[in-house]
Design a protein around this motif. Structure first.
Motif, short mmCIF file in Angstrom:
data_model
loop_
_atom_site.label_atom_id
_atom_site.label_comp_id
_atom_site.label_asym_id
_atom_site.label_seq_id
_atom_site.Cartn_x
_atom_site.Cartn_y
_atom_site.Cartn_z
N GLU A 1 52.41 7.81 32.83
CA GLU A 1 53.21 8.59 31.74
C GLU A 1 52.54 8.66 30.58
OE1 GLU A 1 57.13 6.88 31.24
OE2 GLU A 1 57.75 7.01 33.22
N SER A 2 52.33 9.80 30.00
CA SER A 2 51.57 10.20 28.84
C SER A 2 52.26 9.64 27.51
CB SER A 2 51.39 11.76 28.51
OG SER A 2 52.72 12.26 28.23
N ILE B 1 51.23 22.79 34.47
CA ILE B 1 52.29 22.99 34.24
C ILE B 1 52.70 24.44 33.48
CG2 ILE B 1 52.44 21.74 31.88
CD1 ILE B 1 55.71 20.96 32.68
N LEU C 1 55.95 18.12 25.16
CA LEU C 1 56.44 17.58 26.33
C LEU C 1 55.50 16.21 26.44
CD1 LEU C 1 56.89 20.44 28.86
CD2 LEU C 1 58.81 19.31 27.47
N LYS C 2 56.15 15.13 27.06
CA LYS C 2 55.81 13.98 27.57
C LYS C 2 55.55 14.18 28.98
CE LYS C 2 55.85 10.25 24.17
NZ LYS C 2 56.44 9.00 23.80
N LEU C 3 54.59 13.74 29.63
CA LEU C 3 54.52 14.00 31.08
C LEU C 3 54.08 12.85 31.89
CD1 LEU C 3 52.45 17.30 30.57
CD2 LEU C 3 54.69 17.32 30.91
N LYS C 4 54.58 13.03 33.25
CA LYS C 4 54.44 11.80 34.08
C LYS C 4 53.71 12.40 35.35
CE LYS C 4 57.04 8.86 37.44
NZ LYS C 4 58.19 8.33 37.44
N CYS C 5 52.48 11.87 35.64
CA CYS C 5 51.79 12.30 36.90
C CYS C 5 52.57 11.83 38.19
CB CYS C 5 50.19 11.62 36.82
SG CYS C 5 49.43 11.81 38.46
N CYS D 1 56.13 23.39 37.68
CA CYS D 1 55.30 21.89 37.77
C CYS D 1 54.35 21.45 39.05
CB CYS D 1 56.22 20.57 37.35
SG CYS D 1 57.36 20.91 35.97
N ILE E 1 52.72 17.14 38.05
CA ILE E 1 53.37 16.35 36.87
C ILE E 1 54.70 16.89 36.70
CG2 ILE E 1 51.40 15.88 35.62
CD1 ILE E 1 51.57 18.20 33.87
N GLU E 2 55.63 16.23 35.92
CA GLU E 2 56.82 16.41 35.49
C GLU E 2 56.98 15.99 34.21
OE1 GLU E 2 59.47 14.68 38.50
OE2 GLU E 2 59.82 12.86 37.21
N PRO E 3 57.91 16.80 33.14
CA PRO E 3 58.12 16.51 32.10
C PRO E 3 59.20 15.36 31.86
CG PRO E 3 59.25 18.58 32.38
CD PRO E 3 58.51 17.98 33.77
#
Length: 160
Positions: A39-40, A76, A29-33, A101, A104-106
């Motif tokens: 965003e990663s 997560i 997954l790419k994640l967002k703070c 989560c 963060i969220e995917p």
């Protein structure tokens, strides 16, 4: 805590069922703070069967990462026994897994390998199917037919 479902849909040819090798499947997954919006750029992997200890909270998590921008520690987890499957009869998006989560969220998913596809008419069970290219094709010798998965799509949906 926010629960977010990963939903998928795909077109099948001579395939009855698609699922992961739960609970050992690696979700990429790419994640967002949620604190600062960072965003990663790379994919992070987490596996339900692997737990990391959190000494300061006396608990465990599947993935804990510190945001590079704001320094917040986020977590997560795969919700226990939330893994689903897609069948040949499913025409719309269907939940395949739910993530718990915290901070963060995917925002993106990469399927990679580790999927299991079951051929139609009690045919062959194909292990370690690789869906990195969003499609897969093989030959079911038991039924003498081509089997394929194509037009794989996914989305994330907040759930209760």
């Amino acid at each position: 805590m926010v629960k977010i479902a990963l939903q998928i849909r795909a077109q099948f040819e001579n395939v009855d069922k698609l699922y992961t090798n739960h609970p050992d499947y690696q979700w990429f997954l790419k994640l967002k703070c949620l604190s600062c919006g960072e965003e990663s750029q790379k994919f992070h992997d987490l596996t339900e069967s692997e737990k990391l200890p959190l000494a300061h909270m006396r608990s465990e998590t599947n993935l804990a990462i510190k945001c590079k921008l704001c320094g917040r520690e986020n977590m997560i987890d795969v919700v226990d026994q939330s893994n689903g499957f897609l069948t040949g009869d499913d025409t719309d998006f269907k939940t395949i897994v739910v993530f718990d989560c915290r901070g963060i969220e995917p925002i993106d998913f990469e399927p990679r390998s580790g999927w299991i596809a079951e051929s139609a008419n009690n045919g062959t069970k194909f292990q370690d199917v690789d869906l990195t290219s969003k499609e897969w094709e093989e030959y079911d010798e038991k039924n003498n037919v081509c089997v394929s998965i194509y037009e794989l799509e996914w989305r994330f949906v907040k759930v209760k």
